[in-house]
Design a protein around this motif. Structure first.
Motif, PDB file in Angstrom:
ATOM      1  N   ARG A 301      25.196  21.470 -25.464  1.00 23.49           N
ATOM      2  CA  ARG A 301      25.727  20.189 -25.951  1.00 23.49           C
ATOM      3  C   ARG A 301      27.035  19.867 -25.213  1.00 23.49           C
ATOM      4  N   ALA A 322      25.090   8.349 -25.578  1.00 26.52           N
ATOM      5  CA  ALA A 322      25.747   9.261 -26.532  1.00 26.52           C
ATOM      6  C   ALA A 322      24.961   9.301 -27.843  1.00 26.52           C
ATOM      7  N   LYS A 323      24.474   8.138 -28.266  1.00 26.81           N
ATOM      8  CA  LYS A 323      23.682   8.074 -29.516  1.00 26.81           C
ATOM      9  C   LYS A 323      22.408   8.896 -29.371  1.00 26.81           C
ATOM     10  N   GLU A 326      23.312  12.506 -29.752  1.00 23.45           N
ATOM     11  CA  GLU A 326      23.671  12.901 -31.134  1.00 23.45           C
ATOM     12  C   GLU A 326      22.442  13.003 -32.033  1.00 23.45           C
ATOM     13  N   ARG A 327      21.543  12.037 -31.832  1.00 28.38           N
ATOM     14  CA  ARG A 327      20.400  11.901 -32.747  1.00 28.38           C
ATOM     15  C   ARG A 327      19.590  13.192 -32.848  1.00 28.38           C
TER      16      ARG A 327
END
Ligand code: MCF
Ligand code: ZN
Length: 328
Positions: A301, A322-323, A326-327
């Motif tokens: 990560r 970025a989303k 994260e998801r």
């Protein structure tokens, strides 16, 4: 969940070098070109060393003759990357292979590639950006034509300018004009160095081309002063461990310096370079790194945060990516 299932960012991928052998064979068949020397008996790409690899790469690329071929290739590449969990990718596109350095022809290739990339984004949730690339052993004059193509199409999809090819020919500084022209057009810069060229070529890249990233750069490990410089300047390395192993820089993943570079504070990222040539994928790179160095989900990560930071795309695109990170 295995670390190989994590979403991934890839910053160092050569467009033609990512072509599956079956894809190139099919085009050769359609165009009645004999490429038998390019393939091994079991269907992979056949090469014996770095210089041979470069010539086999060019022979395989010779069947990619028009924008439509590149559109098909882009679809195939992004399908494969997405299947490996890649959510953002930057690929090297060379005007030498896309219209021979002519700006008008280049625009047509680029439009076809972009259209295919947009369709893949909708279908697979992967974003592609292009880094226009000069081929070092084609010389300085051709690099100027490539960077003019880059400058004329800079912004949006085209985010960077770079150089790959034979580090044994010319110096980084010989390409100063091309890199300055690209910078002037607002592009961010990367060049292959510190692969076969040794630490000196990384010094040259920093001093003479003012790059933000280095392709490979792994032989910086031989020079502590250079390590300091990379850390101070926050230059990101596009490390391709599997490529380095196959091309004989290091005997195996466990001997690869990526862990040492990271521990010394150098910003490292992980990519596949030319995946079918090196019998690799992003999944495999993650698996081998986990096996060799015990890297955990946290390590991967962090690796992707470094990669997103060093990506050449705009802020809005970074937020979208970025989303996706994260998801999962
Ligand atoms: O990173 C690998 C090995 N080191 C240097 N260059 C290349 C690699 N894969 C492709 N390249 C070069 C090659 O000369 O990049 C060019 C090829 O013609 C294509 S850039 C779209
Ligand atoms: Zn490369």
């Amino acid at each position: 969940m295995s670390v190989a299932d994590l979403p991934k960012i890839e910053l160092h991928l050569h467009h033609e070098g990512a072509a599956p052998p079956e894809f190139i064979k099919q085009l050769a068949h359609e165009k009645k070109v004999d490429l038998s020397k390019v393939f091994t008996a079991d269907g992979g790409y056949a090469f014996e060393n770095f210089v041979h690899f470069l010539s086999v790469y060019e022979a395989a690329s010779s069947v990619l003759t028009g924008p439509e071929d590149f559109a098909r290739l882009t679809t195939a590449i992004l399908e494969a990357s997405a299947a490996n969990g890649v959510v953002y990718s930057e690929s090297f596109l060379s005007p030498d292979f896309c219209g021979g350095g002519d700006v008008g022809a280049w625009r047509e290739y680029l439009a076809a590639i972009q259209e295919a990339a947009e369709a893949a984004e909708v279908k697979h949730g992967i974003t592609l950006r292009g880094v226009v690339t000069a081929v070092r052993h084609f010389g300085a004059e051709k690099s100027k034509a490539s960077s003019l193509c880059a400058a004329e199409t800079a912004g949006g999809f085209v985010t960077g300018f770079g150089m790959g090819g034979d580090e044994g020919q010319f110096t980084q500084g010989d390409f100063g004009y091309a890199f300055a022209q690209a910078k002037e057009a607002g592009l961010q810069l990367t060049t292959h160095a510190g692969e076969f060229g040794g630490p000196e070529s990384v010094w040259d890249a920093i001093r003479d081309l003012n790059v933000e990233r280095i392709g490979h750069g792994v032989r910086a490990i031989e020079d502590p002063e250079l390590i300091k410089e990379l850390v101070e300047r926050e230059i990101t390395l596009e490390v391709c461990p599997g490529s380095n192993v196959v091309l004989g820089l290091f005997p195996d993943f466990a001997s690869h310096p990526i862990q040492k570079l990271r521990d010394l504070g150098v910003k490292v990222t992980v990519s596949t370079d030319d995946p079918p040539f090196f019998h690799t994928t992003m999944r495999r790179e993650y698996e081998e790194l986990a096996k060799a160095f015990g890297w955990t989900e946290e390590d991967f990560r962090a690796l992707n945060v470094t990669a997103l930071d060093a990506a050449f795309c705009d802020g809005e695109t970074k937020k979208t990516v970025a989303k996706r990170l994260e998801r999962a």
